[in-house]
Motif scaffolding. Structure first.
Motif, short mmCIF file in Angstrom:
data_model
loop_
_atom_site.label_atom_id
_atom_site.label_comp_id
_atom_site.label_asym_id
_atom_site.label_seq_id
_atom_site.Cartn_x
_atom_site.Cartn_y
_atom_site.Cartn_z
N LYS A 37 56.48 37.35 38.35
CA LYS A 37 56.39 37.21 39.80
C LYS A 37 55.98 38.54 40.44
N ALA A 38 56.59 39.62 39.99
CA ALA A 38 56.27 40.94 40.54
C ALA A 38 54.81 41.30 40.27
N HIS A 39 54.37 41.07 39.05
CA HIS A 39 53.01 41.41 38.67
C HIS A 39 52.00 40.59 39.47
N ALA A 40 52.28 39.33 39.67
CA ALA A 40 51.38 38.48 40.45
C ALA A 40 51.24 39.00 41.88
N ILE A 41 52.34 39.44 42.46
CA ILE A 41 52.29 40.01 43.81
C ILE A 41 51.41 41.25 43.83
N CYS A 42 51.60 42.13 42.85
CA CYS A 42 50.83 43.38 42.80
C CYS A 42 49.34 43.12 42.72
N GLN A 43 48.96 42.06 42.03
CA GLN A 43 47.54 41.78 41.85
C GLN A 43 46.88 41.25 43.11
N THR A 44 47.65 40.85 44.10
CA THR A 44 47.06 40.28 45.32
C THR A 44 46.41 41.31 46.23
N ALA A 45 46.75 42.57 46.07
CA ALA A 45 46.18 43.60 46.96
C ALA A 45 45.92 44.89 46.21
N GLU A 46 45.28 44.76 45.05
CA GLU A 46 44.93 45.97 44.30
C GLU A 46 44.11 46.89 45.18
N GLY A 47 44.38 48.17 45.06
CA GLY A 47 43.70 49.15 45.89
C GLY A 47 44.51 49.58 47.11
N THR A 48 45.63 48.89 47.33
CA THR A 48 46.55 49.25 48.39
C THR A 48 47.68 50.06 47.76
N ARG A 49 47.93 51.25 48.24
CA ARG A 49 48.81 52.20 47.57
C ARG A 49 50.17 51.61 47.20
N GLN A 50 50.86 50.95 48.11
CA GLN A 50 52.20 50.45 47.81
C GLN A 50 52.16 49.39 46.71
N TYR A 51 51.17 48.53 46.74
CA TYR A 51 51.02 47.53 45.69
C TYR A 51 50.74 48.22 44.35
N ASP A 52 49.86 49.22 44.39
CA ASP A 52 49.48 49.91 43.16
C ASP A 52 50.64 50.70 42.56
N LEU A 53 51.51 51.25 43.41
CA LEU A 53 52.70 51.94 42.90
C LEU A 53 53.59 50.99 42.12
N VAL A 54 53.85 49.83 42.69
CA VAL A 54 54.70 48.85 42.00
C VAL A 54 53.97 48.31 40.78
N HIS A 55 52.66 48.19 40.85
CA HIS A 55 51.87 47.74 39.71
C HIS A 55 52.03 48.71 38.53
N ALA A 56 51.99 50.00 38.84
CA ALA A 56 52.20 51.01 37.79
C ALA A 56 53.57 50.84 37.15
N LEU A 57 54.58 50.65 37.98
CA LEU A 57 55.93 50.46 37.46
C LEU A 57 56.01 49.20 36.61
N ALA A 58 55.36 48.13 37.04
CA ALA A 58 55.37 46.88 36.28
C ALA A 58 54.80 47.10 34.88
N HIS A 59 53.73 47.87 34.79
CA HIS A 59 53.15 48.11 33.47
C HIS A 59 53.99 49.07 32.64
N TRP A 60 54.75 49.92 33.29
CA TRP A 60 55.71 50.76 32.57
C TRP A 60 56.79 49.86 31.96
N VAL A 61 57.30 48.94 32.77
CA VAL A 61 58.29 47.98 32.28
C VAL A 61 57.73 47.21 31.08
N GLU A 62 56.47 46.83 31.18
CA GLU A 62 55.81 46.06 30.13
C GLU A 62 55.65 46.86 28.84
N GLY A 63 55.63 48.18 28.98
CA GLY A 63 55.41 49.03 27.81
C GLY A 63 53.95 49.32 27.55
N ASP A 64 53.10 48.99 28.52
CA ASP A 64 51.66 49.22 28.40
C ASP A 64 51.34 50.57 29.03
N GLU A 65 51.45 51.63 28.23
CA GLU A 65 51.29 52.98 28.74
C GLU A 65 49.90 53.27 29.28
#
Length: 94
Positions: A37-65
């Motif tokens: 759910k979090a990742h889907a939200i992040c993908q809706t506005a890529e290029g927007t700083r706040q979305y991209d920050l959470v997107h980075a965290l989501a991929h950290w959680v995923e283990g995709d360095e």
């Protein structure tokens, strides 16, 4: 940010990036349906700083360095030492 993660949904008053961050924490900063759910939200506005920050965290959680580092570069780099600290750092920003 509302720290009551026992609720079924994040507060309606939260911005979309805050909702994504809430979902990550509700899921224990682990992969699962909340992460999706979090990742889907992040993908809706890529290029927007706040979305991209959470997107980075989501991929950290995923283990995709590689993907994590890509998103952190997009927001100007820098992150806390641990997932928990980074979640808090981002929560304070959004």
């Amino acid at each position: 940010m509302n720290m009551d993660f026992s609720e079924a949904l994040p507060p309606a008053s939260f911005s979309q990036p805050a909702k994504a961050l809430w979902w990550l924490k509700k899921g224990g900063l682990k992969l699962g349906s909340e992460w999706e759910k979090a990742h889907a939200i992040c993908q809706t506005a890529e290029g927007t700083r706040q979305y991209d920050l959470v997107h980075a965290l989501a991929h950290w959680v995923e283990g995709d360095e590689t993907n994590r580092d890509y998103w952190y570069r997009r927001v100007g780099g820098g992150r806390a030492a641990t997932l928990e600290e980074e979640w808090q750092r981002i929560a304070e920003q959004i």
